[in-house]
Design an enzyme around this catalytic site. Structure first.
Site, PDB file in Angstrom:
ATOM      1  CE1 TYR A   1     -14.096  -5.087   7.123  1.00  0.00           C
ATOM      2  CE2 TYR A   1     -16.151  -6.128   7.116  1.00  0.00           C
ATOM      3  CZ  TYR A   1     -14.951  -6.246   6.751  1.00  0.00           C
ATOM      4  OH  TYR A   1     -14.209  -7.328   6.005  1.00  0.00           O
TER       5      TYR A   1
ATOM      6  CD  GLN B   1      -0.468  -7.768   2.410  1.00  0.00           C
ATOM      7  OE1 GLN B   1      -1.244  -8.970   2.253  1.00  0.00           O
ATOM      8  NE2 GLN B   1       0.754  -7.748   2.892  1.00  0.00           N
TER       9      GLN B   1
ATOM     10  CG  HIS C   1      -5.892  -6.123   0.562  1.00  0.00           C
ATOM     11  ND1 HIS C   1      -5.200  -6.996   1.420  1.00  0.00           N
ATOM     12  CD2 HIS C   1      -5.526  -6.392  -0.676  1.00  0.00           C
ATOM     13  CE1 HIS C   1      -4.697  -7.655   0.635  1.00  0.00           C
ATOM     14  NE2 HIS C   1      -4.809  -7.490  -0.623  1.00  0.00           N
TER      15      HIS C   1
ATOM     16  CB  CYS D   1     -23.906   2.266  -2.730  1.00  0.00           C
ATOM     17  SG  CYS D   1     -25.268   1.372  -3.291  1.00  0.00           S
TER      18      CYS D   1
ATOM     19  CB  CYS E   1     -26.786   3.896  -1.492  1.00  0.00           C
ATOM     20  SG  CYS E   1     -26.414   4.746  -2.885  1.00  0.00           S
TER      21      CYS E   1
ATOM     22  N   PRO F   1       8.402 -10.830  13.689  1.00  0.00           N
ATOM     23  CG  PRO F   1       6.730 -10.761  15.158  1.00  0.00           C
ATOM     24  CD  PRO F   1       7.094 -10.332  13.744  1.00  0.00           C
TER      25      PRO F   1
ATOM     26  CB  ALA G   1       7.261  -3.613  12.520  1.00  0.00           C
TER      27      ALA G   1
END
Ligand code: NAD
Ligand code: ZN
Length: 254
Positions: free
Chosen positions: A66, A100, A118, A126, A154, A221, A237
């Protein structure tokens, strides 16, 4: 090709909903779900990072993925699709953007009040007590692809900080879902841009819009099956949105 019907409906619309998926950010260099399988991460299925169990099983591997994605977004720029969507707001009485995507490229192109179904890569929290956590901006270039990174802790309970995105099996943020649904059911034109329509309940929105009488237009596409009442504009797009804007309002995005 943008059809006459679509441009006419857009010109007459009182409320337009733009619903975006990963394909809307693809031309900014942000991999779609499928593209993310390419590269050093190819030995991992991104879906395997998209559950609380996966995070708890290997927090550093998941957080590293991430962080790699967050850095990619921070270094990316809105593309022609984001810019055309922002421009559309000045041509129609009301525009609602429902995404999203977990990036902030719509906001950076100029759209306000974007509904994030999302969540966001930029709002970590946390995993145990849910308190929001602020992440520093990266100080250097993209982190090495495939690197493990220990998640922050945290400050309240010492639990791991997790990404602020919605994972499989988790509820969508209630406010975002009800606002997205209300907009889909109320709009005259629903533009579904760059989504494979495979992630539910988000993928219900075009159907809800259609059921409530909206003109539903898919921009992608890669052609897929749609009902005879829907419209398909085949292409990237940015190209299709700029073309649609030009044909409907005789204007080009700034
Ligand atoms: P998806 O990866 O399942 O589908 C992407 C779609 O975009 C495909 O249909 C593909 O044909 C299309 N596409 C590719 N290039 C395009 C272009 N230039 N223009 C228009 N369309 C293009 O993505 P999804 O439907 O959004 O669902 C996957 C989930 O993964 C989502 O829930 C989303 O939250 C998450 N995701 C988000 C991002 C992001 O925030 N940028 C990136 C990857 C995945
Ligand atoms: Zn906590």
């Amino acid at each position: 090709m943008a059809t006459n019907t679509v441009t006419q409906r857009l010109q007459e619309a009182k409320h337009v909903v733009v619903f975006t998926g990963a394909g809307a950010s693809a031309e900014s260099g942000i991999p779609t779900f499928r593209d993310a399988l390419v590269g050093l991460w190819e030995r991992f299925d991104p879906a395997q990072f998209a559950t609380p169990e996966a995070f708890r099983a290997d927090p550093s591997l998941c957080w590293g993925w991430y962080e790699w994605r967050r850095n990619k977004v921070i270094h990316a720029q809105p593309n022609g699709a984001h810019i055309a969507i922002a421009e559309l707001a000045s041509h129609v009485p009301r525009l609602t953007v429902v995404t999203q995507n977990v990036d902030d490229l719509h906001e950076r192109a100029g759209n306000q009040d974007v509904i994030h179904l999302h969540g966001s890569l930029h709002s970590p929290k946390c995993i145990d007590c849910g308190i929001a956590h602020t992440l520093p901006l990266p100080t250097d270039a993209l982190p090495e692809n495939g690197r493990r990174i220990e998640p922050p802790r945290c400050t309240a309970c010492n639990g791991y900080v997790r990404p602020g995105v919605v994972w499989f099996g988790e509820m969508l943020p209630e406010d975002a879902w009800s606002a997205g649904l209300a907009a889909a059911e109320e709009c005259d034109v629903f533009l579904s841009i760059g989504t494979s329509g495979s992630v539910y309940p988000a993928a219900e929105l075009p159907l809800r819009a259609l059921g409530h009488g909206a003109t539903v237009v898919h921009i992608n596409p890669e052609r897929f099956d749609i009902s005879s009442q829907e419209h398909f504009l085949e292409g990237a797009a940015s190209v299709m949105m700029q073309k649609l804007l030009r044909e409907s309002f005789g204007d080009l995005p700034a």
